[in-house]
Design an enzyme around this catalytic site. Structure first.
Site, mmCIF file in Angstrom:
data_model
loop_
_atom_site.group_PDB
_atom_site.id
_atom_site.type_symbol
_atom_site.label_atom_id
_atom_site.label_comp_id
_atom_site.label_asym_id
_atom_site.label_seq_id
_atom_site.Cartn_x
_atom_site.Cartn_y
_atom_site.Cartn_z
ATOM 1 C CD GLU A 342 -2.769 -1.221 2.454
ATOM 2 O OE1 GLU A 342 -4.006 -1.282 2.317
ATOM 3 O OE2 GLU A 342 -2.203 -1.220 3.572
HETATM 4 C C1 ACM Z 1 -2.068 -5.429 4.139
HETATM 5 O O1 ACM Z 1 -3.124 -5.911 4.607
HETATM 6 N N1 ACM Z 1 -1.966 -4.141 3.920
HETATM 7 C C2 ACM Z 1 -0.930 -6.283 3.828
#
Ligand code: ACM
Length: 538
Positions: A342
């Site tokens: 992310e």
């Molecule tokens: C995640 O759940 N951001 C790996």
């Protein structure tokens, strides 16, 4: 039979004859209750169980012996003795020299048998007067001990003798794991969990043969591991949590204590430093690291994807080198997790440049890199490992690169997903995951990822909505028990209808361990199980 194996077996046989032959007078044979080893409530289900419908009588005349000079074996004997004491309040000696009062033995044997093909494989032979546990390694012996712990009955059978005796179903168990990597992740960044809490979680994981605990040590909301060369990380970055609670961090001594405690239970700790995104706490501590061009302040919210390191500054890589060096020096396991998920405000070309450089740093400190699935977009080495959490296309890219994949698909394996709409804690952005959904999927061919590329399974527990051990237990238990079976037992040995009965029978253990598990209505939770039927005739 190999000569060496023959010698070993002979040693075991001599020991048993010595011990059992020294009995002053032959006591009348005990008539044991009906047993069926194949019906015991073992989780994870072993590879093969052959019942012989007799029993070993565990009592005060039992002693544990371990192969002399085999590293780790005596400690495992001591561990078993301690667990027997805490389960049934029976004290039995380990490697006791005087044999007069000993009538039965549990022998933990380092074997060279070629049948034991993988390090965690073990064989358990349970007879009337002896239990022999064979393994090539201490690790395998430790897994075997967990099986034995699970089949020791809680209640003694007082009708058998004038003293307490706990009949253990006889037979043979041949066992080895389906996947070498069987893990849980604990997010100690969104909320901090004390060393004591982590140790309790480790104890519970060990009982179900889980062998990896991945610690998510850093995130936007907190930095939880002391880095001596960059002290503000914990002074400033460790001071907050989601929701404004007080934060916390592990000193390196604390971390070493966790690593050692896990190692005694043959659990490997994997440290994760999440980057280049999820780095607000680090950048607030040292603004030179920041790459998002925004004013910095400590963050106690739950939204993600706004932070990034500056991927083009050499200072950032000096910093990462120091962090990886200090943590690797106190982490005996082979892995270092760099996060990599992310990074929504890191430009794609910068992300690729960053992961490429960080992989080299991790390798220079002797570790194998793991990253969340997004790392496959960089030029990662085939020895690095990708952790599948959201998009199967990333897992497929990893397979194309010859990489191993850790299976953590959020809609099946995330422990922080709510069980249902009434759940007291958790989120549901990926799915609601009731206890049956958590168990009823097939990692071996999930989304077409070939089994040869699957290193194993990991169940992550993110902590945005939990801050106490009780809340941790509510989300982790009972689902983590199912993930242990999904990763240890073969596909052929997994069956929901059979599993749910065995799961219901875990309640006495969970209660004894004071685990505040979620009492799913899908499960008939048993309080105890006992039979007094006598069938023994010899
Ligand atoms: C995640 O759940 N951001 C790996």
């Amino acid at each position: 039979m190999k000569f060496k194996n023959f010698c070993q077996l002979t040693t075991v046989a001599i020991l048993i004859i010595l011990v059992l032959g020294c009995k002053k007078q032959q006591k009348p044979r005990i008539k044991f209750p009906a047993t069926d080893l194949s019906k015991e409530n073992l989780i994870p289900k072993p590879l093969k169980i052959i019942a012989t419908n007799n029993a070993f009588g565990l009592d005060k005349h039992t002693a544990i012996y371990t192969t002399k000079g085999a590293a780790g074996f005596e400690d495992i004997g001591d561990f078993l003795a301690k667990k027997i004491k805490s389960k049934i309040n029976l004290e039995i000696p380990v490697n006791y020299e005087g044999v007069e009062t000993i009538e039965r033995v549990i022998y933990i044997n380092k074997s060279n048998s070629l049948e034991l093909e993988t390090p965690e494989a073990y064989q358990l032979y349970i007879n009337k007067d002896s239990i022999i546990l064979n393994s090539n390694t201490a690790e395998g012996a430790f897994r075997g001990i967990q099986t034995l712990r699970q089949i020791i009955p809680e209640v003694s059978n007082d009708t058998l003798a004038e003293h307490k005796i706990w009949p253990i179903a006889s037979g043979k168990i041949i066992d080895a794991p389906n996947f070498e990597y069987r893990a849980s992740m604990l997010d100690v960044a969104r909320h901090f969990f004390s060393v004591k809490d982590v140790k309790k979680y480790i104890d519970l994981l060990a009982y179900y043969k889980i062998n990896i605990l991945h610690l998510h040590l850093t995130d936007d909301q907190g930095w939880r591991i002391e880095i001596k060369s960059w002290p503000k990380l914990t002074e400033i970055g460790g001071s907050t949590e989601v929701g404004g609670e007080s934060g916390g961090f592990y000193t390196q001594e604390d971390y070493k204590e966790i690593v050692a405690y896990a190692a005694e239970r043959y659990i490997t700790i994997i440290p994760e430093v999440d980057m280049p995104g999820h780095t607000n706490a680090a950048s607030v501590s040292y603004p030179i690291l920041n790459g998002n061009g925004k004013a910095l302040k400590l963050y106690e919210g739950m939204r993600v994807g706004f932070s990034t390191f500056n991927t083009r500054k050499d200072t950032v890589y000096s910093f990462i080198n120091d962090v990886v060096k200090e943590i690797s020096a106190i982490t005996p396991g082979p892995y270092f997790h760099i996060g990599g998920d992310e990074s929504h405000v890191t430009k794609k070309k910068d992300y690729i440049y960053f992961v490429n450089r960080v992989e080299k740093i991790v390798q220079a400190h002797g570790k194998r890199m793991i990253g969340w699935e997004e790392i496959v977009n960089a030029n990662v080495d085939s020895t690095s490992i990708s952790q599948y959490w959201k998009h199967s296309k990333n897992a497929k890219k990893a397979v194309k690169k010859g990489m191993k994949v850790i299976m953590s698909p959020a809609e099946k394996a995330y422990l922080d997903m709510e069980y249902d709409t009434l759940s007291k804690h958790g989120l549901h952005w990926a799915a609601y995951i009731p206890v049956d959904t958590a168990y009823k999927w097939t990692p071996e061919n999930f989304e077409g990822i070939p089994k040869e590329n699957i290193l194993g399974i990991e169940a992550p527990l993110w902590s945005e909505t939990i801050s106490t051990i009780e809340e941790l237990e509510y989300l982790a238990f009972p689902r983590i028990i199912g993930y242990s079976e999904l990763s240890w037992s073969t596909k052929e040995n997994r069956d929901w209808e059979n599993y749910k009965v065995r799961l219901g029978n875990q309640a006495p253990f969970l209660d004894r361990m004071d685990v505040k598990y979620y009492p799913s209505k899908l499960i008939d939770w048993k309080k105890s199980k006992h039979t007094n039927e006598i069938i023994e005739k010899d």
